[in-house]
Design a protein around this motif. Structure first.
Motif, PDB file in Angstrom:
ATOM      1  N   SER A   1      61.041   0.342 -94.536  1.00  0.00           N
ATOM      2  CA  SER A   1      60.819  -1.075 -94.238  1.00  0.00           C
ATOM      3  C   SER A   1      59.342  -1.347 -93.983  1.00  0.00           C
ATOM      4  O   SER A   1      58.781  -2.333 -94.480  1.00  0.00           O
ATOM      5  CB  SER A   1      61.645  -1.485 -93.017  1.00  0.00           C
ATOM      6  OG  SER A   1      61.308  -2.790 -92.602  1.00  0.00           O
TER       7      SER A   1
ATOM      8  N   ASP B   1      65.587  -2.961 -92.740  1.00  0.00           N
ATOM      9  CA  ASP B   1      65.940  -3.086 -91.326  1.00  0.00           C
ATOM     10  C   ASP B   1      67.452  -3.163 -91.148  1.00  0.00           C
ATOM     11  O   ASP B   1      68.018  -2.598 -90.200  1.00  0.00           O
ATOM     12  CB  ASP B   1      65.292  -4.341 -90.733  1.00  0.00           C
ATOM     13  CG  ASP B   1      63.804  -4.165 -90.482  1.00  0.00           C
ATOM     14  OD1 ASP B   1      63.368  -3.003 -90.304  1.00  0.00           O
ATOM     15  OD2 ASP B   1      63.074  -5.173 -90.479  1.00  0.00           O
TER      16      ASP B   1
ATOM     17  N   THR C   1      60.523  -4.880 -82.170  1.00  0.00           N
ATOM     18  CA  THR C   1      61.041  -5.233 -83.496  1.00  0.00           C
ATOM     19  C   THR C   1      61.452  -6.697 -83.546  1.00  0.00           C
ATOM     20  O   THR C   1      61.123  -7.422 -84.500  1.00  0.00           O
ATOM     21  CB  THR C   1      62.235  -4.341 -83.864  1.00  0.00           C
ATOM     22  OG1 THR C   1      61.830  -2.968 -83.842  1.00  0.00           O
ATOM     23  CG2 THR C   1      62.769  -4.693 -85.252  1.00  0.00           C
TER      24      THR C   1
ATOM     25  N   THR D   1      63.603   2.570 -91.421  1.00  0.00           N
ATOM     26  CA  THR D   1      62.524   1.804 -90.780  1.00  0.00           C
ATOM     27  C   THR D   1      61.177   2.144 -91.413  1.00  0.00           C
ATOM     28  O   THR D   1      60.334   1.265 -91.594  1.00  0.00           O
ATOM     29  CB  THR D   1      62.495   2.092 -89.275  1.00  0.00           C
ATOM     30  OG1 THR D   1      63.756   1.741 -88.708  1.00  0.00           O
ATOM     31  CG2 THR D   1      61.398   1.306 -88.580  1.00  0.00           C
TER      32      THR D   1
END
Length: 417
Positions: free
Chosen positions: A233, A198, A78, A230
């Motif tokens: 996202s 996030d 990430t 997530t």
């Protein structure tokens, strides 16, 4: 929760990795850092979803001999993804694309990303961990001090870099190209939403981590639901990248149609050949070229440059000089229209004059230009310059300049005789 997450993660991982591979393959034909970083962001994002899938999480943990190794790999991936996105925002700013500026930016931020990754890895391997806990690692091991420190390091790095990346997006400015800025900003809104989710993941994970310290396995549901942020996202990021890709494809198709006029003008085919000669732009389609229009556009541009180079015997300085004189007069001192570009207009006039001289079998001009007026254009601006040149082929200033150049050349030839 795990079956639901698996059903969502696998298609997202497959789609994102597939798009990343397509963009990575396009890098072979269009060697731009923005394209490389876009491909890397997509590939890394796909790997994140693959690693976070419970079955894959356990399989990799068993293979590596560390059941929760993916709990380290996912945050590291990430941060790597955010770092690449951060670099991408730098390339969107024209004044920050210079190598010296990019080196200074890398020198400033590499210790942040690298330090966070090294610290997280040290804390993870120093922790005493038990069985695999996919999607609920923070809650399941909230009693381990190293895990708490691990997450705080990760959150600090992620929040800092996300805020900086969003600020870079908000300050985007490309002088002379307001339409491109508007198009990018529409995609950037989705990009900012993705980064915002996030932060939602960080908030939910923090609640699960700190709440679970009051007792074992409390708030594990909150830890699992953090992954939904997530997923949101990734969807927002894919919308942003997909909109940019689709907009890029539309622009490439539009530019290709515009450039065909310039291509057909400068690329002369041998009249003695009955069938069309085999050229780069011969009709073709394949799995890759059907999705990637940049290859054909690059071939078109290469042929235009080659065709212009073959006209160098008739590169007279007269058309460019006439454009320079006529432009202010034609518009009473103002710029000749919204799409006006002096170098592109001079190139258009020079090339149009050379084509007419070639077709009329005129002798080489003396003196002649050593290169076209737009030969000093930066590589990243070459496509825009050629498109502007093609658009200006029919501009009244260019047409009049070519006529004046022919008249001046005729007078000069008569005087020489």
């Amino acid at each position: 929760m795990e079956p639901f997450v698996t059903a969502i993660n696998m298609p997202i991982a497959a789609l994102t990795l597939g798009l990343g591979v397509v963009k990575a393959r396009a890098v072979r034909w269009q060697r731009e850092w923005t394209l490389r970083l876009t491909a890397s962001v997509l590939i890394i994002a796909g790997m994140i979803f693959l690693l976070a899938t419970p079955a894959v999480y356990r399989a990799i943990g068993n293979t590596a001999g560390s059941p929760n190794i993916c709990a380290l790999l996912v945050p590291v991936a990430t941060l790597t993804c955010v770092a690449h996105a951060h670099a991408l925002t730098q390339l969107w700013h024209e004044d920050r694309r210079r190598p010296a500026v990019l080196r200074r930016t890398a020198t400033r931020w590499c210790p942040v990303y690298g330090g966070a990754v090294v610290t997280m890895a040290t804390l993870y391997f120093d922790a005493s961990l038990g069985p695999a806990a996919p999607l609920r690692f923070a809650a399941a091991y909230a009693h381990v001090p190293q895990v708490v420190a691990f997450h705080f390091v990760y959150w600090a790095a992620l929040i800092t870099t996300v805020i900086v990346a969003v600020r870079e997006c908000a300050s985007l400015s490309i002088p002379g190209r307001p339409r491109l800025v508007d198009a990018l900003r529409r995609a950037i809104v989705w990009f900012a939403i993705a980064l915002g989710f996030d932060l939602v993941n960080v908030g939910l994970t923090a609640i699960a981590l700190l709440g679970s310290k009051a007792g074992p396995h409390r708030l594990e549901g909150v830890a699992q639901s953090a992954w939904l942020a997530t997923i949101a996202s990734c969807i927002a990021a894919n919308v942003a990248l997909a909109s940019m890709v689709l907009r890029s494809r539309r622009a490439e198709r539009r530019d290709r149609r515009t450039l065909l006029a310039l291509h057909d003008l400068v690329v002369k085919r041998d009249p003695g050949v009955k069938a069309d000669p085999l050229i780069v732009l011969a009709p073709r389609w394949s799995l890759w070229t059907g999705f990637d229009t940049s290859l054909e556009l690059n071939s078109l541009m290469a042929e235009i440059h080659d065709g212009c180079g073959r006209l160098n015997l008739w590169w007279s300085p007269l058309p460019a000089a006439a454009v320079f004189r006529l432009a202010p007069q034609w518009t009473s001192g103002g710029p000749p229209g919204e799409e006006w570009d002096l170098k592109a207009a001079q190139d258009a006039a020079t090339v149009l004059y050379a084509v007419q001289a070639r077709d009329a079998a005129q002798p080489a001009v003396v003196p002649r230009l050593p290169r076209l007026p737009g030969a000093d254009i930066e590589p990243h601006a070459d496509r825009q310059h050629l498109v502007q040149t093609a658009r200006l082929l029919t501009h009244p200033v260019v047409r009049e300049a070519v006529e004046l150049a022919h008249q001046a050349q005729t007078v000069a030839d008569s005087s020489a005789k």
